[in-house]
Design a protein around this motif. Structure first.
Motif, PDB file in Angstrom:
ATOM      1  N   VAL A  18       0.839  -1.204   0.000  1.00  0.00           N
ATOM      2  CA  VAL A  18       0.000   0.000   0.000  1.00  0.00           C
ATOM      3  C   VAL A  18       0.872   1.250   0.000  1.00  0.00           C
ATOM      4  N   VAL A  19       1.894   1.248   0.851  1.00  0.00           N
ATOM      5  CA  VAL A  19       2.794   2.403   0.969  1.00  0.00           C
ATOM      6  C   VAL A  19       3.525   2.656  -0.350  1.00  0.00           C
ATOM      7  N   ILE A  20       4.043   1.602  -0.960  1.00  0.00           N
ATOM      8  CA  ILE A  20       4.818   1.721  -2.198  1.00  0.00           C
ATOM      9  C   ILE A  20       3.974   2.314  -3.317  1.00  0.00           C
ATOM     10  N   TYR A  21       2.707   1.960  -3.358  1.00  0.00           N
ATOM     11  CA  TYR A  21       1.816   2.453  -4.420  1.00  0.00           C
ATOM     12  C   TYR A  21       1.289   3.858  -4.123  1.00  0.00           C
ATOM     13  N   ARG A  22       0.889   4.087  -2.870  1.00  0.00           N
ATOM     14  CA  ARG A  22       0.159   5.320  -2.584  1.00  0.00           C
ATOM     15  C   ARG A  22       1.029   6.525  -2.255  1.00  0.00           C
ATOM     16  N   VAL A  23       2.104   6.327  -1.503  1.00  0.00           N
ATOM     17  CA  VAL A  23       2.901   7.488  -1.072  1.00  0.00           C
ATOM     18  C   VAL A  23       3.464   8.278  -2.254  1.00  0.00           C
ATOM     19  N   PRO A  24       4.099   7.645  -3.254  1.00  0.00           N
ATOM     20  CA  PRO A  24       4.589   8.443  -4.388  1.00  0.00           C
ATOM     21  C   PRO A  24       3.481   9.176  -5.140  1.00  0.00           C
ATOM     22  N   ALA A  25       2.253   8.631  -5.059  1.00  0.00           N
ATOM     23  CA  ALA A  25       1.123   9.264  -5.740  1.00  0.00           C
ATOM     24  C   ALA A  25       0.464  10.335  -4.888  1.00  0.00           C
ATOM     25  N   GLY A  26       0.961  10.530  -3.674  1.00  0.00           N
ATOM     26  CA  GLY A  26       0.405  11.537  -2.784  1.00  0.00           C
ATOM     27  C   GLY A  26      -0.911  11.139  -2.159  1.00  0.00           C
ATOM     28  N   LEU A  27      -1.176   9.841  -2.069  1.00  0.00           N
ATOM     29  CA  LEU A  27      -2.429   9.341  -1.522  1.00  0.00           C
ATOM     30  C   LEU A  27      -2.249   8.905  -0.068  1.00  0.00           C
ATOM     31  N   SER A  28      -3.352   8.846   0.655  1.00  0.00           N
ATOM     32  CA  SER A  28      -3.327   8.383   2.044  1.00  0.00           C
ATOM     33  C   SER A  28      -3.119   6.877   2.085  1.00  0.00           C
TER      34      SER A  28
END
Length: 257
Positions: A18-28
């Motif tokens: 989840v972190v790998i996908y969402r953090v670079p995209a600026g998502l929670s």
């Protein structure tokens, strides 16, 4: 302890995806719940079981049958194996929680850097805070404040070295590498000076090997960019595992021991 840490690694591997996908995209990373990127269908709890869920679904969404990347179970499996290996090597010591933290962020930041060529502050800052808290907590309980002071010195030394490298050759590294160097310098120095020296040097050895390999594959000597974060982590683990014996060997062959 090994089995417990392996299960913990599998569970954190699921969160790591989840972190790998969402953090670079600026998502929670908290909300919304995990869903299929193709149809938006929410992932059912039984399908969220690390590795087993993907195998159960045969790598496809339960609602639309869209393929689910095999990287998800591989990340979960890798995290579980690494956590188990760390627990087996470190045992029940003050180093264990710090090394598990290093393991988690090694996987997450390596994949993020490979995907985006970035080391986001949203990941390096929590890494720094968690590592710092664990080091201070270990010192407070054990009374070993010298190790904590050594960690601070190591962070300053390795961080300053990378910052100087960025000033000299800004195209070769970014400030994300400098921030990561500060954290890794603290972790390695807390373990010992040998771990810091070998770990800091090994990063450039691994980076050079990969860089030369990339140039050979691309058939050109310039314009080939590689993320450096993964090789900083490779160097750090080299220092953790082989730091003392390599340092001892070097001192013996140079006559400095």
């Amino acid at each position: 302890m090994v089995a417990l840490c392996t299960v913990l690694g599998l569970l954190l591997g699921s969160f790591a995806n989840v972190v790998i996908y969402r953090v670079p995209a600026g998502l929670s990373v908290v909300s919304p719940p995990s869903a299929c990127p193709s149809c938006g269908g929410r992932i059912r709890p039984q399908h969220n079981v690390p590795v087993i869920g993907w195998l159960w679904l045969r790598g496809r969404c339960a609602d639309c049958s869209a393929p689910i990347s095999g990287r998800y179970p591989l990340v979960e499996l890798a995290m579980g194996v690494i956590f188990g290996a760390v627990a087996w090597g470190a045992g029940v010591t003050w180093a264990l929680p710090l090394l598990l933290t290093l393991a988690f962020f090694s996987v997450v930041l390596t994949l993020v850097d490979l995907d985006t060529m970035r080391l986001p502050d949203a990941l390096t800052l929590p890494f720094a805070i968690i590592a710092g808290v664990l080091i201070v907590a270990a010192a407070a309980v054990s009374g070993d404040w010298w190790s904590a002071a050594r960690a601070l010195a190591g962070a300053a030394v390795l961080g300053a070295f990378y910052f100087a490298a960025v000033l000299v050759y800004p195209k070769g590294m970014g400030l994300g590498d400098v921030k990561l160097a500060f954290i890794l310098g603290g972790v390695l120095a807390w373990l010992g000076w040998a771990e810091l020296a070998v770990g800091g040097f090994a990063a450039f050895v691994w980076g050079s090997i990969v860089g030369v390999g990339a140039m050979i594959v691309a058939r050109r000597a310039t314009g080939v960019r590689i993320p450096f974060g993964p090789w900083m982590f490779a160097g750090a683990w080299t220092g953790v595992i082989l730091g003392p014996p390599i340092a001892e060997w070097y001192l013996s062959v140079t006559g400095l021991s």
